[in-house]
Design a protein around this motif. Sequence first.
Motif, PDB file in Angstrom:
ATOM      1  N   PRO A 248      -9.030  -9.540   9.613  1.00  0.00           N
ATOM      2  CA  PRO A 248      -9.497 -10.574   8.682  1.00  0.00           C
ATOM      3  C   PRO A 248      -8.766 -10.563   7.337  1.00  0.00           C
ATOM      4  N   PHE A 249      -8.196  -9.415   6.970  1.00  0.00           N
ATOM      5  CA  PHE A 249      -7.541  -9.308   5.656  1.00  0.00           C
ATOM      6  C   PHE A 249      -6.044  -9.616   5.716  1.00  0.00           C
ATOM      7  N   PHE A 250      -5.538 -10.037   6.885  1.00  0.00           N
ATOM      8  CA  PHE A 250      -4.082 -10.198   7.083  1.00  0.00           C
ATOM      9  C   PHE A 250      -3.443 -11.153   6.068  1.00  0.00           C
TER      10      PHE A 250
ATOM     11  N   SER B 219      -7.881  -0.560  -5.292  1.00  0.00           N
ATOM     12  CA  SER B 219      -8.835  -1.087  -4.313  1.00  0.00           C
ATOM     13  C   SER B 219      -8.323  -0.816  -2.909  1.00  0.00           C
ATOM     14  N   ILE B 220      -9.132  -1.154  -1.906  1.00  0.00           N
ATOM     15  CA  ILE B 220      -8.711  -0.913  -0.510  1.00  0.00           C
ATOM     16  C   ILE B 220      -7.458  -1.714  -0.179  1.00  0.00           C
ATOM     17  N   GLN B 221      -7.279  -2.873  -0.799  1.00  0.00           N
ATOM     18  CA  GLN B 221      -6.064  -3.662  -0.540  1.00  0.00           C
ATOM     19  C   GLN B 221      -4.924  -3.249  -1.463  1.00  0.00           C
ATOM     20  N   GLU B 222      -5.220  -3.179  -2.748  1.00  0.00           N
ATOM     21  CA  GLU B 222      -4.175  -2.865  -3.739  1.00  0.00           C
ATOM     22  C   GLU B 222      -4.147  -1.347  -3.915  1.00  0.00           C
ATOM     23  N   ASN B 223      -3.585  -0.683  -2.883  1.00  0.00           N
ATOM     24  CA  ASN B 223      -3.728   0.771  -2.799  1.00  0.00           C
ATOM     25  C   ASN B 223      -2.410   1.542  -2.968  1.00  0.00           C
ATOM     26  N   ALA B 224      -1.534   0.963  -3.766  1.00  0.00           N
ATOM     27  CA  ALA B 224      -0.391   1.686  -4.367  1.00  0.00           C
ATOM     28  C   ALA B 224       0.764   2.067  -3.445  1.00  0.00           C
TER      29      ALA B 224
ATOM     30  N   ALA C   3      -6.725   8.453   1.725  1.00  0.00           N
ATOM     31  CA  ALA C   3      -7.376   7.430   2.552  1.00  0.00           C
ATOM     32  C   ALA C   3      -7.019   6.022   2.079  1.00  0.00           C
ATOM     33  N   THR C   4      -7.049   5.070   3.030  1.00  0.00           N
ATOM     34  CA  THR C   4      -6.730   3.668   2.731  1.00  0.00           C
ATOM     35  C   THR C   4      -7.556   3.160   1.552  1.00  0.00           C
ATOM     36  N   ASN C   5      -8.862   3.434   1.586  1.00  0.00           N
ATOM     37  CA  ASN C   5      -9.752   3.049   0.488  1.00  0.00           C
ATOM     38  C   ASN C   5      -9.756   4.169  -0.564  1.00  0.00           C
TER      39      ASN C   5
ATOM     40  N   LEU D  38       3.315  12.657   4.512  1.00  0.00           N
ATOM     41  CA  LEU D  38       3.190  11.536   3.567  1.00  0.00           C
ATOM     42  C   LEU D  38       1.798  10.921   3.667  1.00  0.00           C
ATOM     43  N   ARG D  39       1.269  10.795   4.882  1.00  0.00           N
ATOM     44  CA  ARG D  39      -0.087  10.241   5.042  1.00  0.00           C
ATOM     45  C   ARG D  39      -1.108  11.105   4.288  1.00  0.00           C
ATOM     46  N   THR D  40      -0.931  12.431   4.351  1.00  0.00           N
ATOM     47  CA  THR D  40      -1.842  13.324   3.620  1.00  0.00           C
ATOM     48  C   THR D  40      -1.692  13.115   2.114  1.00  0.00           C
TER      49      THR D  40
ATOM     50  N   PHE E 133       6.434  -7.676   8.922  1.00  0.00           N
ATOM     51  CA  PHE E 133       6.271  -6.232   8.742  1.00  0.00           C
ATOM     52  C   PHE E 133       4.893  -5.765   9.228  1.00  0.00           C
ATOM     53  N   TYR E 134       3.859  -6.537   8.905  1.00  0.00           N
ATOM     54  CA  TYR E 134       2.469  -6.155   9.225  1.00  0.00           C
ATOM     55  C   TYR E 134       1.963  -6.835  10.497  1.00  0.00           C
ATOM     56  N   TYR E 135       2.881  -7.205  11.434  1.00  0.00           N
ATOM     57  CA  TYR E 135       2.452  -8.010  12.587  1.00  0.00           C
ATOM     58  C   TYR E 135       1.321  -7.353  13.382  1.00  0.00           C
ATOM     59  N   VAL E 136       1.259  -6.015  13.374  1.00  0.00           N
ATOM     60  CA  VAL E 136       0.173  -5.354  14.143  1.00  0.00           C
ATOM     61  C   VAL E 136      -1.211  -5.688  13.587  1.00  0.00           C
ATOM     62  N   HIS E 137      -1.244  -6.135  12.321  1.00  0.00           N
ATOM     63  CA  HIS E 137      -2.547  -6.464  11.701  1.00  0.00           C
ATOM     64  C   HIS E 137      -2.852  -7.965  11.755  1.00  0.00           C
ATOM     65  N   ALA E 138      -2.065  -8.721  12.514  1.00  0.00           N
ATOM     66  CA  ALA E 138      -2.173 -10.195  12.471  1.00  0.00           C
ATOM     67  C   ALA E 138      -3.578 -10.700  12.772  1.00  0.00           C
TER      68      ALA E 138
ATOM     69  N   ASP F  21      -4.575 -12.240   3.115  1.00  0.00           N
ATOM     70  CA  ASP F  21      -4.683 -11.691   1.756  1.00  0.00           C
ATOM     71  C   ASP F  21      -3.676 -10.562   1.551  1.00  0.00           C
ATOM     72  N   LEU F  22      -3.540  -9.703   2.570  1.00  0.00           N
ATOM     73  CA  LEU F  22      -2.618  -8.571   2.476  1.00  0.00           C
ATOM     74  C   LEU F  22      -1.182  -9.071   2.296  1.00  0.00           C
ATOM     75  N   CYS F  23      -0.804 -10.088   3.082  1.00  0.00           N
ATOM     76  CA  CYS F  23       0.576 -10.592   3.005  1.00  0.00           C
ATOM     77  C   CYS F  23       0.826 -11.347   1.703  1.00  0.00           C
TER      78      CYS F  23
ATOM     79  N   ILE G 201       6.279   1.578  -2.375  1.00  0.00           N
ATOM     80  CA  ILE G 201       5.445   1.561  -3.581  1.00  0.00           C
ATOM     81  C   ILE G 201       5.061   0.100  -3.763  1.00  0.00           C
ATOM     82  N   LYS G 202       3.774  -0.184  -3.586  1.00  0.00           N
ATOM     83  CA  LYS G 202       3.292  -1.560  -3.458  1.00  0.00           C
ATOM     84  C   LYS G 202       3.283  -2.283  -4.813  1.00  0.00           C
ATOM     85  N   PRO G 203       3.203  -3.622  -4.791  1.00  0.00           N
ATOM     86  CA  PRO G 203       3.314  -4.404  -6.031  1.00  0.00           C
ATOM     87  C   PRO G 203       2.294  -4.043  -7.117  1.00  0.00           C
TER      88      PRO G 203
ATOM     89  N   ILE H 222      -2.136  10.345  -3.920  1.00  0.00           N
ATOM     90  CA  ILE H 222      -1.546   9.225  -4.667  1.00  0.00           C
ATOM     91  C   ILE H 222      -2.549   8.090  -4.801  1.00  0.00           C
ATOM     92  N   ARG H 223      -3.254   7.775  -3.729  1.00  0.00           N
ATOM     93  CA  ARG H 223      -4.208   6.666  -3.812  1.00  0.00           C
ATOM     94  C   ARG H 223      -5.386   6.989  -4.726  1.00  0.00           C
ATOM     95  N   LYS H 224      -5.828   8.235  -4.727  1.00  0.00           N
ATOM     96  CA  LYS H 224      -6.916   8.612  -5.640  1.00  0.00           C
ATOM     97  C   LYS H 224      -6.484   8.386  -7.093  1.00  0.00           C
TER      98      LYS H 224
HETATM   99  P1  GDP Z   1      -2.953   2.356   5.780  1.00  0.00           P
HETATM  100  O1  GDP Z   1      -2.203   2.859   6.990  1.00  0.00           O
HETATM  101  O2  GDP Z   1      -3.792   3.420   5.111  1.00  0.00           O
HETATM  102  O3  GDP Z   1      -2.059   1.653   4.792  1.00  0.00           O
HETATM  103  O4  GDP Z   1      -4.036   1.283   6.299  1.00  0.00           O
HETATM  104  P2  GDP Z   1      -3.986   0.166   7.456  1.00  0.00           P
HETATM  105  O5  GDP Z   1      -2.745   0.291   8.285  1.00  0.00           O
HETATM  106  O6  GDP Z   1      -5.297   0.189   8.153  1.00  0.00           O
HETATM  107  O7  GDP Z   1      -3.929  -1.210   6.634  1.00  0.00           O
HETATM  108  C1  GDP Z   1      -2.729  -1.678   6.067  1.00  0.00           C
HETATM  109  C2  GDP Z   1      -3.013  -2.155   4.666  1.00  0.00           C
HETATM  110  O8  GDP Z   1      -3.903  -3.264   4.744  1.00  0.00           O
HETATM  111  C3  GDP Z   1      -3.754  -1.155   3.760  1.00  0.00           C
HETATM  112  O9  GDP Z   1      -2.906  -0.202   3.174  1.00  0.00           O
HETATM  113  C4  GDP Z   1      -4.372  -2.075   2.735  1.00  0.00           C
HETATM  114  O10 GDP Z   1      -3.408  -2.526   1.773  1.00  0.00           O
HETATM  115  C5  GDP Z   1      -4.783  -3.256   3.609  1.00  0.00           C
HETATM  116  N1  GDP Z   1      -6.174  -3.114   4.107  1.00  0.00           N
HETATM  117  C6  GDP Z   1      -6.641  -2.233   5.046  1.00  0.00           C
HETATM  118  N2  GDP Z   1      -7.957  -2.394   5.264  1.00  0.00           N
HETATM  119  C7  GDP Z   1      -8.338  -3.418   4.455  1.00  0.00           C
HETATM  120  C8  GDP Z   1      -9.587  -4.073   4.220  1.00  0.00           C
HETATM  121  O11 GDP Z   1     -10.616  -3.744   4.824  1.00  0.00           O
HETATM  122  N3  GDP Z   1      -9.580  -5.087   3.313  1.00  0.00           N
HETATM  123  C9  GDP Z   1      -8.447  -5.489   2.639  1.00  0.00           C
HETATM  124  N4  GDP Z   1      -8.549  -6.502   1.746  1.00  0.00           N
HETATM  125  N5  GDP Z   1      -7.256  -4.883   2.826  1.00  0.00           N
HETATM  126  C10 GDP Z   1      -7.203  -3.864   3.720  1.00  0.00           C
END
Ligand code: GDP
Length: 138
Positions: free
Chosen positions: A57-59, A109-114, A91-93, A85-87, A49-54, A61-63, A9-11, A102-104
């Motif tokens: 572009p949002f890495f 936002s796409i980043q602050e997605n609960a 969606a991420t956004n 759980l994914r269902t 934790f999020y090394y796969v997203h390193a 900000d996300l961290c 449960i995100k910040p 839950i996200r709906k």
């Molecule tokens: P998830 O599996 O649905 O959580 O999505 P991802 O694994 O693709 O991304 C991990 C997390 O990075 C997401 O839950 C968001 O918090 C963030 N994120 C994903 N895509 C974006 C984006 O395009 N912009 C920003 N600012 N954050 C994003």
Amino acid sequence: MTQRTFSIIKPDAVRKGYTGAILAEIEKAGFKIVSIKKASISKEQAKGFYYVHAQRPFFEDLCTFMSSGPLFLMVLEKDNAIADLRTLMGATNPANAEEGTIRKQFAGSIQENAIHGSDGEDTAAFEIGYWFAGCELI
Ligand code: GDP
């Protein structure tokens, strides 16, 4: 097959007072909470934790966001836990998330997605091991 997944449960959701409502959705959907703990994580811990997203572009900000306040780390269990759980998350956004997810309901936002949920078996194993010792999983 009974399966475990990892969730956060995100910040943003904790700040807004949605923790209880999100836990209720999770339990209503049939998940057993194997373990749960509140934590404030460092930016370095978030990067590991999020090394796969390193390279994304949002890495950075996300961290920064994930280390911006307390969150809840959880291990959840049920049949088909990872996909279910994914269902339930949606969606991420949140703009693209289905009604009732839950996200709906709780994401801003796409980043602050609960909520976070593992996206596969290997990821779930890595993520559970990253945050929990075996003796915490009872
Ligand atoms: P998830 O599996 O649905 O959580 O999505 P991802 O694994 O693709 O991304 C991990 C997390 O990075 C997401 O839950 C968001 O918090 C963030 N994120 C994903 N895509 C974006 C984006 O395009 N912009 C920003 N600012 N954050 C994003």
